[in-house]
Design an enzyme around this catalytic site. Structure first.
Site, PDB file in Angstrom:
ATOM      1  N   GLU A 151       0.804  -1.210   0.000  1.00 35.24           N
ATOM      2  CA  GLU A 151       0.000   0.000   0.000  1.00 35.24           C
ATOM      3  C   GLU A 151       0.839   1.263   0.000  1.00 35.24           C
ATOM      4  OE1 GLU A 151      -4.236  -1.216   1.930  1.00 35.24           O
ATOM      5  OE2 GLU A 151      -2.684  -0.594   3.313  1.00 35.24           O
ATOM      6  N   CYS A 176       3.252   8.212   1.648  1.00 33.14           N
ATOM      7  CA  CYS A 176       3.843   7.173   2.484  1.00 33.14           C
ATOM      8  C   CYS A 176       4.017   5.931   1.604  1.00 33.14           C
ATOM      9  CB  CYS A 176       2.900   6.907   3.659  1.00 33.14           C
ATOM     10  SG  CYS A 176       3.443   5.581   4.725  1.00 33.14           S
ATOM     11  N   CYS A 214       7.197  -7.851   6.371  1.00 29.96           N
ATOM     12  CA  CYS A 214       8.399  -7.354   7.036  1.00 29.96           C
ATOM     13  C   CYS A 214       8.939  -8.440   7.946  1.00 29.96           C
ATOM     14  CB  CYS A 214       8.095  -6.106   7.859  1.00 29.96           C
ATOM     15  SG  CYS A 214       9.569  -5.410   8.662  1.00 29.96           S
ATOM     16  N   CYS A 238       7.811  -6.495  14.673  1.00 31.40           N
ATOM     17  CA  CYS A 238       7.470  -5.706  15.866  1.00 31.40           C
ATOM     18  C   CYS A 238       6.073  -6.090  16.357  1.00 31.40           C
ATOM     19  CB  CYS A 238       7.514  -4.220  15.544  1.00 31.40           C
ATOM     20  SG  CYS A 238       9.141  -3.682  14.987  1.00 31.40           S
ATOM     21  N   CYS A 271       2.848  -4.001  15.233  1.00 33.45           N
ATOM     22  CA  CYS A 271       2.723  -3.648  13.804  1.00 33.45           C
ATOM     23  C   CYS A 271       2.073  -4.787  13.033  1.00 33.45           C
ATOM     24  CB  CYS A 271       4.107  -3.358  13.239  1.00 33.45           C
ATOM     25  SG  CYS A 271       4.113  -3.099  11.459  1.00 33.45           S
ATOM     26  N   CYS A 305      -0.690   4.343  10.272  1.00 34.71           N
ATOM     27  CA  CYS A 305       0.556   3.576  10.458  1.00 34.71           C
ATOM     28  C   CYS A 305       0.270   2.174  10.951  1.00 34.71           C
ATOM     29  CB  CYS A 305       1.421   4.213  11.526  1.00 34.71           C
ATOM     30  SG  CYS A 305       1.857   5.871  11.196  1.00 34.71           S
TER      31      CYS A 305
HETATM   32  N1  SAH Z   1       9.912  -0.441   9.169  1.00 36.49           N
HETATM   33  C1  SAH Z   1      10.087   0.959   9.335  1.00 36.49           C
HETATM   34  C2  SAH Z   1       9.126   1.788   8.537  1.00 36.49           C
HETATM   35  C3  SAH Z   1       7.693   1.325   8.435  1.00 36.49           C
HETATM   36  S1  SAH Z   1       6.732   1.406   9.910  1.00 36.49           S
HETATM   37  C4  SAH Z   1      10.045   1.324  10.784  1.00 36.49           C
HETATM   38  O1  SAH Z   1       9.675   0.488  11.610  1.00 36.49           O
HETATM   39  O2  SAH Z   1      10.423   2.454  11.102  1.00 36.49           O
HETATM   40  C5  SAH Z   1       6.404   3.144  10.033  1.00 36.49           C
HETATM   41  C6  SAH Z   1       6.070   3.606  11.455  1.00 36.49           C
HETATM   42  O3  SAH Z   1       4.788   3.106  11.867  1.00 36.49           O
HETATM   43  C7  SAH Z   1       7.064   3.092  12.476  1.00 36.49           C
HETATM   44  O4  SAH Z   1       7.450   4.095  13.379  1.00 36.49           O
HETATM   45  C8  SAH Z   1       6.268   2.036  13.161  1.00 36.49           C
HETATM   46  O5  SAH Z   1       6.785   1.771  14.411  1.00 36.49           O
HETATM   47  C9  SAH Z   1       4.890   2.628  13.183  1.00 36.49           C
HETATM   48  N2  SAH Z   1       3.837   1.652  13.457  1.00 36.49           N
HETATM   49  C10 SAH Z   1       3.822   0.356  13.134  1.00 36.49           C
HETATM   50  N3  SAH Z   1       2.684  -0.234  13.551  1.00 36.49           N
HETATM   51  C11 SAH Z   1       1.967   0.727  14.175  1.00 36.49           C
HETATM   52  C12 SAH Z   1       0.680   0.743  14.785  1.00 36.49           C
HETATM   53  N4  SAH Z   1      -0.073  -0.344  14.857  1.00 36.49           N
HETATM   54  N5  SAH Z   1       0.254   1.900  15.307  1.00 36.49           N
HETATM   55  C13 SAH Z   1       1.008   3.026  15.200  1.00 36.49           C
HETATM   56  N6  SAH Z   1       2.212   3.071  14.623  1.00 36.49           N
HETATM   57  C14 SAH Z   1       2.692   1.931  14.114  1.00 36.49           C
HETATM   58 FE1  SF4 Z   2       8.659  -3.938  10.169  1.00 33.13          FE
HETATM   59 FE2  SF4 Z   2       6.445  -2.947  11.214  1.00 33.13          FE
HETATM   60 FE3  SF4 Z   2       8.613  -3.200  12.743  1.00 33.13          FE
HETATM   61 FE4  SF4 Z   2       8.549  -1.314  10.805  1.00 33.13          FE
HETATM   62  S1  SF4 Z   2       7.258  -1.406  12.634  1.00 33.13           S
HETATM   63  S2  SF4 Z   2      10.220  -2.771  11.262  1.00 33.13           S
HETATM   64  S3  SF4 Z   2       7.310  -2.405   9.250  1.00 33.13           S
HETATM   65  S4  SF4 Z   2       7.458  -4.888  11.775  1.00 33.13           S
END
Ligand code: SAH
Ligand code: SF4
Length: 382
Positions: free
Chosen positions: A91, A104, A111, A115, A118, A341
Site C-alpha cells: 500500500e 507514504c 516485514c 514488531c 505492527c 501507520c
Molecule cells: N519499518 C520501518 C518503517 C515502516 S513502519 C520502521 O519500523 O520504522 C512506520 C512507522 O509506523 C514506524 O514508526 C512504526 O513503528 C509505526 N507503526 C507500526 N505499527 C503501528 C501501529 N499499529 N500503530 C502506530 N504506529 C505503528
Molecule cells: Fe517492520 Fe512494522 Fe517493525 Fe517497521 S514497525 S520494522 S514495518 S514490523
C-alpha cells in the site's frame, strides 16, 4: 521480458542507454518524460528520435504495480492497494496538508522485523520490492493526483518510507529509488523532505549516510533494552547504545540537524512517567540531537495491545518538551479507511491470494474516487 525503466535511477538509465549506443543526454530526456511528465508510451516522447523510440519498444517498458483498489478518506487521505504479483499486495498513502502533500511508500511485501505492535510485522516477510515497485508508487500517485486535481504543478512534496516493510533491509533497491526521488530530472524532492524510517538497522544507517543522506526517522518505542527487545526484536541484535551511536554518526551527513524518534504509545507498556524520564536520560546521555513524534497506537486484534489514553500521551509529551526535547503527537489520518501507520494491508496471516483477500476485507469504502479516463492504462504492468 523487457527492462522496466522505473527500475533505474538516472545513472542506471544512462548505463542502459549506453548499451543501446545512446548518449547520456538521451537518458536524461527519457528520464524526464517518465518521471516529470508521467509518460510511459515511447511514441509520446516527441523529442526522441523515431529510431530510438522504435529501439526502446523492443527492449524496454515503463510499468508501476497495478492498482487493486483506491479509497479516499473523509479527510482527503487516499490509500492505494497495489498488486505486486504472487499474491502479494502493498500500500501507499497520500496525505494532503495545507503546506505539503506527503506520500507514504512501502519498501517490502511484509516485514521480517516482527514488531509486536505492527500488523505488517505480524504478517511475516514475503519479499523485497524492486526499485521500480518502490518508485512506481510515487510515479503512479504523483501523475494520478495531477490529473485528479487538474494541475501541472507537483502535488507530492514529501515522501516518507513508512509504509510496509523495513526500508534498510532492502537497501540495494531503496537507494536508486531515493536517488530518483531527489534527482532534479526526476521528482526533484529536497533531501529534507524524503524520510527513511528504520527500526534500527545500524550498519545500513551508516551506509545511507554515505550513499544518499536523507532525513532519518528511527522507530524507538522503548527507553530501555529489555522493553525494546520485546517490542522491536531487532534490538537484540543492535541494542540502544549502538543505535544511539549510529544516530549520532548519521547526523554528520544528514540534511537535517536532528533525528526524529518515533514512539508508538502503548497503554501500560511504554507510556508511563518513568518511561518518559528514561527517554530524556537516554538521549541526553548519548547527546543525540532529536525530536520525538508520539504515534497513537492503531490497534489490530492480534496485537493484544491498546492505545494509550490521550491524557497519558499529553503528560508524556509534556515531560519530553519540558526537558527541552521538541515533541509532537501525530495526528491520525485516514482512520476510516485503515490508512494509518501499521495498519497497511494488515491482518493477513495466510500469504496466499493476499491481495484479493485484502481487497475484499477493505470494501468499507467511505468515498470512492473515480479513476479518470486514461489513468487505468498508465498503471497496468506490461
Ligand atoms: N519499518 C520501518 C518503517 C515502516 S513502519 C520502521 O519500523 O520504522 C512506520 C512507522 O509506523 C514506524 O514508526 C512504526 O513503528 C509505526 N507503526 C507500526 N505499527 C503501528 C501501529 N499499529 N500503530 C502506530 N504506529 C505503528
Ligand atoms: Fe517492520 Fe512494522 Fe517493525 Fe517497521 S514497525 S520494522 S514495518 S514490523
Amino acid at each position: 521480458m523487457t527492462a522496466n525503466l522505473l527500475d533505474y535511477d538516472l545513472d542506471g538509465l544512462a548505463a542502459f542507454c549506453e548499451t543501446l549506443g545512446e548518449k547520456r543526454f538521451r537518458a536524461t530526456q527519457l528520464f524526464r518524460w517518465i518521471h516529470q511528465r508521467g509518460v510511459r508510451d515511447f511514441d509520446d516522447m516527441s523529442d526522441l528520435a523515431k529510431s530510438l523510440r522504435e529501439k526502446l519498444k523492443g527492449v524496454a517498458h515503463v510499468a508501476a504495480p497495478a492498482v487493486l483498489s483506491q479509497h479516499e478518506s473523509a479527510d482527503g487521505t487516499i490509500k492505494w492497494l497495489f498488486d505486486v504479483g504472487g499474491g502479494d499486495a502493498i500500500e501507499a498513502v497520500f496525505i494532503p496538508e495545507d503546506d505539503r502533500g506527503t506520500l507514504c511508500v512501502s519498501s517490502q511485501a511484509g516485514c521480517a522485523v516482527g514488531c509486536r505492535f505492527c500488523s505488517t510485522g505480524h504478517q511475516g516477510f514475503s519479499r523485497n520490492l524492486s526499485t521500480g515497485e518502490i518508485v512506481g508508487q510515487l510515479w503512479f500517485a504523483e501523475h494520478f493526483l495531477r490529473r485528479h486535481l487538474k494541475t501541472d504543478e507537483r502535488v507530492i512534496s514529501n515522501v516518507v518510507m513508512m509504509g510496509m516493510g523495513e526500508p534498510l533491509q532492502n537497501y540495494s533497491a531503496l537507494v536508486p529509488a531515493l536517488k530518483t526521488m531527489l534527482d532534479d530530472h526526476g521528482y526533484g524532492l529536497s533531501r529534507r523532505r524524503v524520510t527513511v524510517s528504520t527500526s534500527g538497522m545500524v550498519n545500513f544507517m551508516d551506509r545511507l549516510g554515505e550513499d544518499c543522506p536523507v532525513a532519518l526517522a528511527v522507530s524507538l518505542h522503548a527507553p530501555n533494552d529489555p522493553l525494546r527487545d520485546d517490542l522491536v526484536p531487532l534490538n537484540r541484535k543492535h541494542p540502544l547504545a549502538e543505535l544511539m551511536a549510529a544516530c549520532k554518526r548519521y547526523l554528520q551527513h544528514a540534511p537535517r540537524d536532528f533525528v526524529t524518534f518515533e514512539y508508538c504509545m502503548l497503554d501500560g507498556v511504554n507510556d508511563g512517567a518513568e518511561h518518559a524520564r528514561q527517554l530524556v536520560e537516554l538521549v541526553r546521555s548519548h547527546d543525540v540531537s532529536c525530536k520525538f513524534n508520539l504515534i497513537p497506537f492503531n490497534p489490530f486484534p492480534q496485537s493484544g495491545l491498546v492505545r494509550s489514553p490521550q491524557q497519558r500521551v499529553a503528560a508524556f509529551a509534556k515531560t519530553l518538551n519540558d526537558a527541552g526535547i521538541v515533541t509532537t503527537v501525530r495526528k491520525t489520518r485516514g482512520d476510516d479507511i485503515d490508512a494509518a501507520c501499521g495498519q497497511l494491508a494488515g491482518e493477513v496471516q495466510d500469504r496466499t491470494k493476499v491481495g484479493a483477500r485484502i481487497a475484499r476485507q477493505r470494501t468499507v469504502v467511505t468515498k470512492p474516487v473515480k479513476f479518470l479516463p486514461g489513468v487505468q492504462e498508465t498503471t497496468g504492468s506490461s
